[in-house]
Design a protein around this motif. Structure first.
Motif, PDB file in Angstrom:
ATOM      1  N   GLN A 105      -1.787  -9.683 -11.333  1.00 31.99           N
ATOM      2  CA  GLN A 105      -3.096  -9.485 -10.623  1.00 31.99           C
ATOM      3  C   GLN A 105      -3.359 -10.620  -9.432  1.00 31.99           C
ATOM      4  O   GLN A 105      -4.249 -10.990  -9.260  1.00 31.99           O
ATOM      5  CB  GLN A 105      -4.530  -9.576 -11.353  1.00 31.99           C
ATOM      6  CG  GLN A 105      -4.601  -8.281 -12.498  1.00 31.99           C
ATOM      7  CD  GLN A 105      -4.754  -6.918 -11.760  1.00 31.99           C
ATOM      8  OE1 GLN A 105      -5.805  -7.071 -10.958  1.00 31.99           O
ATOM      9  NE2 GLN A 105      -3.795  -6.206 -12.091  1.00 31.99           N
TER      10      GLN A 105
ATOM     11  N   ILE B 179       2.206  -6.271 -10.692  1.00 31.95           N
ATOM     12  CA  ILE B 179       0.877  -5.706 -11.015  1.00 31.95           C
ATOM     13  C   ILE B 179      -0.051  -6.318 -12.200  1.00 31.95           C
ATOM     14  O   ILE B 179      -1.165  -6.617 -12.122  1.00 31.95           O
ATOM     15  CB  ILE B 179       0.866  -4.363 -11.326  1.00 31.95           C
ATOM     16  CG1 ILE B 179       1.479  -3.699  -9.976  1.00 31.95           C
ATOM     17  CG2 ILE B 179      -0.650  -3.692 -11.658  1.00 31.95           C
ATOM     18  CD1 ILE B 179       1.625  -2.157 -10.178  1.00 31.95           C
TER      19      ILE B 179
ATOM     20  N   ARG C  86       2.377   0.565  -5.481  1.00 34.35           N
ATOM     21  CA  ARG C  86       3.052  -0.803  -4.971  1.00 34.35           C
ATOM     22  C   ARG C  86       3.468  -0.630  -3.455  1.00 34.35           C
ATOM     23  O   ARG C  86       3.556  -1.532  -2.807  1.00 34.35           O
ATOM     24  CB  ARG C  86       4.392  -0.993  -5.901  1.00 34.35           C
ATOM     25  CG  ARG C  86       4.020  -1.452  -7.393  1.00 34.35           C
ATOM     26  CD  ARG C  86       5.176  -1.786  -8.081  1.00 34.35           C
ATOM     27  NE  ARG C  86       5.072  -2.307  -9.146  1.00 34.35           N
ATOM     28  CZ  ARG C  86       6.035  -2.858 -10.151  1.00 34.35           C
ATOM     29  NH1 ARG C  86       7.089  -2.966  -9.656  1.00 34.35           N
ATOM     30  NH2 ARG C  86       5.610  -3.305 -11.275  1.00 34.35           N
TER      31      ARG C  86
ATOM     32  N   ARG D 268      -6.339 -10.424  -6.923  1.00 35.17           N
ATOM     33  CA  ARG D 268      -6.348  -9.173  -6.333  1.00 35.17           C
ATOM     34  C   ARG D 268      -7.792  -8.703  -6.169  1.00 35.17           C
ATOM     35  O   ARG D 268      -7.937  -7.539  -5.260  1.00 35.17           O
ATOM     36  CB  ARG D 268      -5.439  -8.303  -7.298  1.00 35.17           C
ATOM     37  CG  ARG D 268      -5.095  -6.752  -6.738  1.00 35.17           C
ATOM     38  CD  ARG D 268      -4.366  -6.049  -7.536  1.00 35.17           C
ATOM     39  NE  ARG D 268      -3.065  -6.471  -7.769  1.00 35.17           N
ATOM     40  CZ  ARG D 268      -1.956  -6.440  -7.103  1.00 35.17           C
ATOM     41  NH1 ARG D 268      -2.395  -5.608  -6.064  1.00 35.17           N
ATOM     42  NH2 ARG D 268      -0.835  -7.026  -6.945  1.00 35.17           N
TER      43      ARG D 268
ATOM     44  N   SER E  57      -4.156  -1.980  -3.637  1.00 33.88           N
ATOM     45  CA  SER E  57      -3.781  -0.606  -4.289  1.00 33.88           C
ATOM     46  C   SER E  57      -2.817  -0.525  -5.556  1.00 33.88           C
ATOM     47  O   SER E  57      -2.085  -1.659  -5.669  1.00 33.88           O
ATOM     48  CB  SER E  57      -3.063   0.337  -3.364  1.00 33.88           C
ATOM     49  OG  SER E  57      -2.810   1.684  -3.819  1.00 33.88           O
ATOM     50  N   LYS E  58      -3.069   0.174  -6.701  1.00 37.06           N
ATOM     51  CA  LYS E  58      -2.100   0.240  -7.639  1.00 37.06           C
ATOM     52  C   LYS E  58      -0.723   0.843  -7.366  1.00 37.06           C
ATOM     53  O   LYS E  58      -0.021   0.754  -8.147  1.00 37.06           O
ATOM     54  CB  LYS E  58      -2.732   1.008  -8.829  1.00 37.06           C
ATOM     55  CG  LYS E  58      -3.810   0.379  -9.274  1.00 37.06           C
ATOM     56  CD  LYS E  58      -4.549   0.995 -10.497  1.00 37.06           C
ATOM     57  CE  LYS E  58      -5.844   0.253 -11.064  1.00 37.06           C
ATOM     58  NZ  LYS E  58      -6.518   1.198 -12.322  1.00 37.06           N
TER      59      LYS E  58
END
Length: 378
Positions: free
Chosen positions: A351, A348, A23, A120, A20-21
Motif C-alpha cells: 500500500q 499492492i 497495476r 496509497r 488504482s488496483k
C-alpha cells in the motif's frame, strides 16, 4: 521552497489513477506524474538562493565524457600552471590538481539521488497537498547534498588560496567586529591577487574584484549596527589588525549622517556598498561552515588563517568571473537535468506509492583568485 500542485480536474484524476488496483493503470499514472514533475523539481533546485547555486552551470549529455578547455577560461598571458579544486564523490574531500592552462580538464561527475514514498490512500483521496510536499522533500534532499558538497569544495579552496605569497584570508581590523575597513581591505586584496601574469595591471583594469559576501547572522547584525556604532579603526598610534580598541584611548568616529541614514532606512539590505550580501545560518561561531573551513585550514598547515573560539568567517566572491563551475548532465529523452521515475519496489500488499529521482553533476573551482575571506576573531 515549496512545490504546489494546482487542483484541476486533470490532476485530480491523475492522482486518483495512481491508487488504482490495476497495476498497469497505476504505473502509467505514476510515470506520467514523474515525467511532468521532474523538470519542475530541477527548476526549483536551480533557483533556490543557496550556496550551491553560486556555481555557474553548463550542461553536457548524459553518459558522455565531459571536459573543460582551460585555456578558454584564462587570459592568453596567464600563468603556465594553475590549481583546480574538485571532488569525486558527494560531500567528499576536495582535491587540488596542478594543471597547465593549455590542457583539457577531465573531471569526475557523481550522482545525487532521493527516494520517497507515501501511503496509497492519499492518492485515492486526491490529496494533492501530500503529493506536493513529497516532491518538495525530493528537492530538499538533493539541495542538502549539493550544499554539503559545495561548502566542502569552496571552503577548502578558500583555506588553501594564496597568490604571490599573499593569503586570500586575513584578520579583521578590529577584534570581534566587521567594519567598512574590512570590506575596503578585501577589495584591495582582490585587486592584488587578480594582477596580471607580470604582476602589473590586467588589461581593462583590475575592476572591483568583489561582487558578493556570504555572512553569518552575527556579521549581518554588525553591518546593521554601523547605523549607530562607530566605524573608525584608526588611533593616534595606529592599530594592529585583529586587536581591540579601548574607549578611553581611542577617538570614536561615527559614519557620516548620509551613510548612517541609508543603512538605517535599509536595515534589511541585501547589499553592502555595492557588494551583494547572502546570509547563511551555517556561518557563525562554532557553526558548520566555520568548522569545515577550520578543518581545511588545519590540513593546509600553518599558512591559512584559522577561526578562533567564538570567531566568525566572512566569505568574499567575485562572481563576475567564471571560476565556480558546475557541470550537470541532461537526460537525452526528457531534456531535464533532474530525472524522476516511478519506484517499482512496492507491491499492492504494501500500500505504498514511491518515486526515485536523481541528477548527475560535477563541481570544481578552476581559479581560487576569486575567493577571499576575513576572519573575525573575538
Amino acid at each position: 521552497m515549496k512545490i504546489t500542485l494546482k487542483r484541476t480536474d486533470e490532476q485530480v484524476e491523475l492522482i486518483k489513477a495512481m491508487a488504482s488496483k490495476n497495476r498497469e493503470v497505476a504505473y502509467e499514472a505514476q510515470a506520467a506524474l514523474a515525467e511532468f514533475i521532474g523538470p519542475v523539481i530541477a527548476e526549483v533546485i536551480n533557483k533556490a538562493p543557496v550556496l550551491s547555486n553560486l556555481f555557474a552551470a553548463f550542461q553536457f549529455e548524459a553518459d558522455s565524457n565531459p571536459s573543460l578547455p582551460l585555456d578558454l577560461y584564462y587570459d592568453i598571458s596567464a600563468e603556465d600552471y594553475i590549481q583546480v579544486h574538485s571532488t569525486t564523490i558527494p560531500g567528499g574531500l576536495p582535491t587540488n590538481h596542478v594543471l597547465p592552462t593549455a590542457s583539457e580538464l577531465k573531471f569526475t561527475t557523481y550522482r545525487l539521488d532521493s527516494a520517497v514514498s507515501f501511503d496509497r490512500r492519499y492518492a485515492a483521496q486526491s490529496r494533492l497537498d501530500v503529493v506536493g510536499k513529497t516532491m518538495t522533500r525530493v528537492a530538499q534532499e538533493v539541495l542538502l547534498k549539493q550544499q554539503q558538497t559545495s561548502a566542502n569544495l569552496l571552503l577548502t579552496a578558500l583555506a588553501q588560496a594564496s597568490t604571490g605569497g599573499e593569503q586570500h584570508v586575513a584578520t579583521s581590523k578590529i577584534a570581534g567586529a566587521f567594519l567598512l575597513a574590512d570590506l575596503n581591505a578585501m577589495i584591495t586584496r582582490a585587486k592584488r591577487v587578480n594582477a596580471a601574469w607580470n604582476a602589473g595591471t590586467p588589461v581593462g583594469g583590475s575592476g572591483n574584484g568583489l561582487t558578493d559576501l556570504i555572512v553569518s547572522p552575527e556579521v549581518m547584525e554588525m553591518i546593521r549596527a554601523m547605523a549607530y556604532n562607530p566605524v573608525n579603526t584608526k588611533t593616534a598610534g595606529g592599530i594592529a589588525p585583529g586587536t581591540s580598541t579601548t574607549q578611553g584611548g581611542d577617538a570614536w568616529i561615527a559614519a557620516p549622517e548620509s551613510v548612517r541614514s541609508r543603512m538605517w532606512d535599509s536595515a534589511g539590505t541585501v547589499d553592502f556598498f555595492g557588494v551583494n550580501l547572502t546570509e547563511a545560518n551555517e556561518l557563525g561561531p562554532e557553526r558548520k561552515y566555520t568548522k569545515i573551513y577550520n578543518a581545511a585550514a588545519t590540513a593546509a598547515g600553518g599558512t591559512a588563517v584559522p577561526v578562533g573560539a567564538n570567531g566568525d568567517l566572512v566569505i568574499g566572491l567575485d562572481l563576475s568571473r567564471d571560476s565556480l563551475i558546475r557541470a550537470v548532465a541532461v537526460d537525452a529523452e526528457s531534456g531535464s537535468e533532474f530525472t524522476l521515475v516511478a519506484d517499482d519496489q512496492y507491491s499492492i500488499r504494501q500500500q505504498k506509492i514511491g518515486f526515485f529521482g536523481s541528477l548527475e553533476e560535477g563541481r570544481m573551482v578552476i581559479d581560487n583568485r576569486t575567493l577571499l575571506g576575513t576572519v573575525v576573531n573575538a
